[in-house]
Design a protein around this motif. Structure first.
Motif, PDB file in Angstrom:
ATOM      1  N   UNK A   1     153.070  13.595 -28.889  1.00 29.05           N
ATOM      2  CA  UNK A   1     152.683  13.419 -30.287  1.00 29.05           C
ATOM      3  C   UNK A   1     153.881  12.953 -31.111  1.00 29.05           C
ATOM      4  N   UNK A   2     155.040  13.578 -30.903  1.00 23.47           N
ATOM      5  CA  UNK A   2     156.235  13.186 -31.646  1.00 23.47           C
ATOM      6  C   UNK A   2     156.594  11.730 -31.374  1.00 23.47           C
ATOM      7  N   UNK A   3     156.510  11.323 -30.131  1.00 29.94           N
ATOM      8  CA  UNK A   3     156.834   9.933 -29.787  1.00 29.94           C
ATOM      9  C   UNK A   3     155.877   8.955 -30.466  1.00 29.94           C
ATOM     10  N   UNK A   4     154.579   9.263 -30.457  1.00 25.37           N
ATOM     11  CA  UNK A   4     153.631   8.329 -31.062  1.00 25.37           C
ATOM     12  C   UNK A   4     153.805   8.266 -32.576  1.00 25.37           C
ATOM     13  N   UNK A   5     154.142   9.387 -33.206  1.00 23.87           N
ATOM     14  CA  UNK A   5     154.443   9.359 -34.638  1.00 23.87           C
ATOM     15  C   UNK A   5     155.621   8.427 -34.910  1.00 23.87           C
ATOM     16  N   UNK A   6     156.659   8.520 -34.104  1.00 23.96           N
ATOM     17  CA  UNK A   6     157.812   7.633 -34.274  1.00 23.96           C
ATOM     18  C   UNK A   6     157.434   6.175 -34.065  1.00 23.96           C
ATOM     19  N   UNK A   7     156.509   5.913 -33.178  1.00 19.45           N
ATOM     20  CA  UNK A   7     156.106   4.534 -32.905  1.00 19.45           C
ATOM     21  C   UNK A   7     155.266   3.916 -34.018  1.00 19.45           C
ATOM     22  N   UNK A   8     154.493   4.733 -34.711  1.00 16.98           N
ATOM     23  CA  UNK A   8     153.460   4.161 -35.573  1.00 16.98           C
ATOM     24  C   UNK A   8     153.573   4.495 -37.057  1.00 16.98           C
ATOM     25  N   UNK A   9     154.219   5.587 -37.418  1.00 11.56           N
ATOM     26  CA  UNK A   9     154.140   6.063 -38.807  1.00 11.56           C
ATOM     27  C   UNK A   9     155.260   5.521 -39.677  1.00 11.56           C
ATOM     28  N   UNK A  10     154.904   5.180 -40.904  1.00 10.19           N
ATOM     29  CA  UNK A  10     155.879   4.800 -41.925  1.00 10.19           C
ATOM     30  C   UNK A  10     155.924   5.822 -43.052  1.00 10.19           C
ATOM     31  N   UNK A  11     154.909   6.688 -43.149  1.00  9.25           N
ATOM     32  CA  UNK A  11     154.830   7.704 -44.200  1.00  9.25           C
ATOM     33  C   UNK A  11     154.463   9.051 -43.588  1.00  9.25           C
TER      34      UNK A  11
END
Length: 362
Positions: free
Chosen positions: A192-202
């Motif tokens: 989950x942490x990795x995907x947040x880093x890949x996709x989130x800007x906010x």
């Protein structure tokens, strides 16, 4: 003596190829990390067949929720010559330990200060874990399939943990334990942490991504951007949110959101989390320093100082009961840069930081 932090930089955007590249380059360290986790699982009474079955179930969940990360894990395994489930087990180590109802002293203390007046956030955290895994530390710079550049501090074989992306979003990471943890394997919190880093800007985008994952273990992601910070307490029972108070946000290893705190599984008898959180509450001025070295030194508190924010292993204990601050980490979301010091705050110095930008490797 502090363990070194290995570094791997890759511009490969194909997930399987990126995994194979990593596995080939760091094969010995990945195999050693997997073997150490196998020993840790066994010390907690977990049979290898149970670990294998849980890892395979977690890999299936990853394949449904983030197929490209399942491909990367498979590539890592092929690159280092291990069965895929062995690498799956280290990615799902939080979930495997939660299913076994394992608790313990650690881990991790995180602080974020939002100074206002156009000044960038000031962040710092300790990463506390078993001293036998000091050699597992890895910093990766990578490019996602969508072209997002990421710098992440993690462990050999684990796809991600703490980090910053080139959109100016950072993630700090602390484990939590909730009564809803365990049961059928869910999406690993490290994934989950990795995907947040890949996709989130906010922060809101990070929340929306995390909310789509079915979890079987808990953690808190402290998500930071130039203008905002929020703790996202993730658990199988739902997500709680904790906002800064007067620009100051701290977290250790117990739930703060009222809707989840009733399910807290960690007690003061077994963990220093409550002491550490109370100690951090009085340190806002020192943790507001612009210099990451000053912020790190502000975390220099040991058991005799009222709270073991800077933890040192008690070698009289068995290895699965020993905890140490293995790294101290600060994120600069405006410069899209991560600073990593191998060791605890009491050993940090101006020259001890490894500084890594979230940028495409040249």
């Amino acid at each position: 003596m502090n363990s070194p932090v290995a570094v791997h930089a890759s511009a490969e955007t194909d997930p399987g190829a990126a995994g194979r590249e990593l596995g080939a380059a760091h094969g010995e360290a990945i195999r050693r990390t997997c073997a150490t986790y196998a020993r840790l699982f066994a010390a907690h009474g977990l049979h290898p067949h149970h670990v294998r079955d849980h890892a395979r179930a977690a890999l299936s969940e990853i394949g449904s929720w983030a197929p490209h990360l399942a491909e990367e894990i498979e590539g890592i395994a092929h690159g280092c010559g291990l069965p895929v489930w062995r690498v799956g087990a280290v990615n799902a180590r939080t979930e495997i330990l939660a299913a076994a109802d394992v608790t313990g002293e650690g881990e991790c203390s995180t602080s974020v200060v939002l100074p206002g007046d156009g000044e960038p956030p000031r962040t710092v955290q300790t990463w506390d874990w078993h001293d036998i895994l000091g050699g597992a530390m890895l910093v990766r710079t990578l490019v996602s399939p969508s072209g997002r550049a990421i710098a992440t501090f993690t462990e050999h074989g684990v796809v991600g943990k703490i980090g910053v992306n080139d959109l100016g979003l950072g993630v700090h990471f602390n484990v939590l334990r909730h009564r809803s943890d365990g049961g059928r394997a869910g999406v690993p919190v490290h994934v989950v942490a990795r995907r947040v880093l890949e996709e989130a800007a906010t922060v809101d985008e990070a929340l929306r991504i995390a909310a789509t994952a079915r979890l079987s273990a808990s953690t808190v992601l402290t998500v930071v951007t130039r203008d905002e910070a929020r703790c996202l307490e993730l658990s199988p029972a739902g997500i709680g949110e904790v906002a800064p108070r007067e620009g100051f946000l701290t977290h250790t290893n117990h739930f703060l959101a009222p809707e989840l705190a009733d399910g807290e599984r960690t007690s003061a008898a077994e963990s220093s989390t409550f002491e550490r959180h109370a100690w951090l509450a009085g340190k806002a001025p020192a943790l507001s320093a612009a210099d990451p070295t000053a912020r790190a030194r502000a975390l220099c508190a040991h058991r005799d100082d009222a709270a073991p924010v800077c933890a040192h292993a008690d070698l009289a204990l068995p290895e699965h009961r020993r905890w140490e601050t293995l790294a101290t980490i600060s994120l600069d979301v405006t410069a899209r840069t991560m600073h990593v010091h191998p060791g605890g705050p009491c050993a940090v110095g101006e020259e001890s930081w490894l500084t890594v930008p979230a940028a495409r490797p040249r």
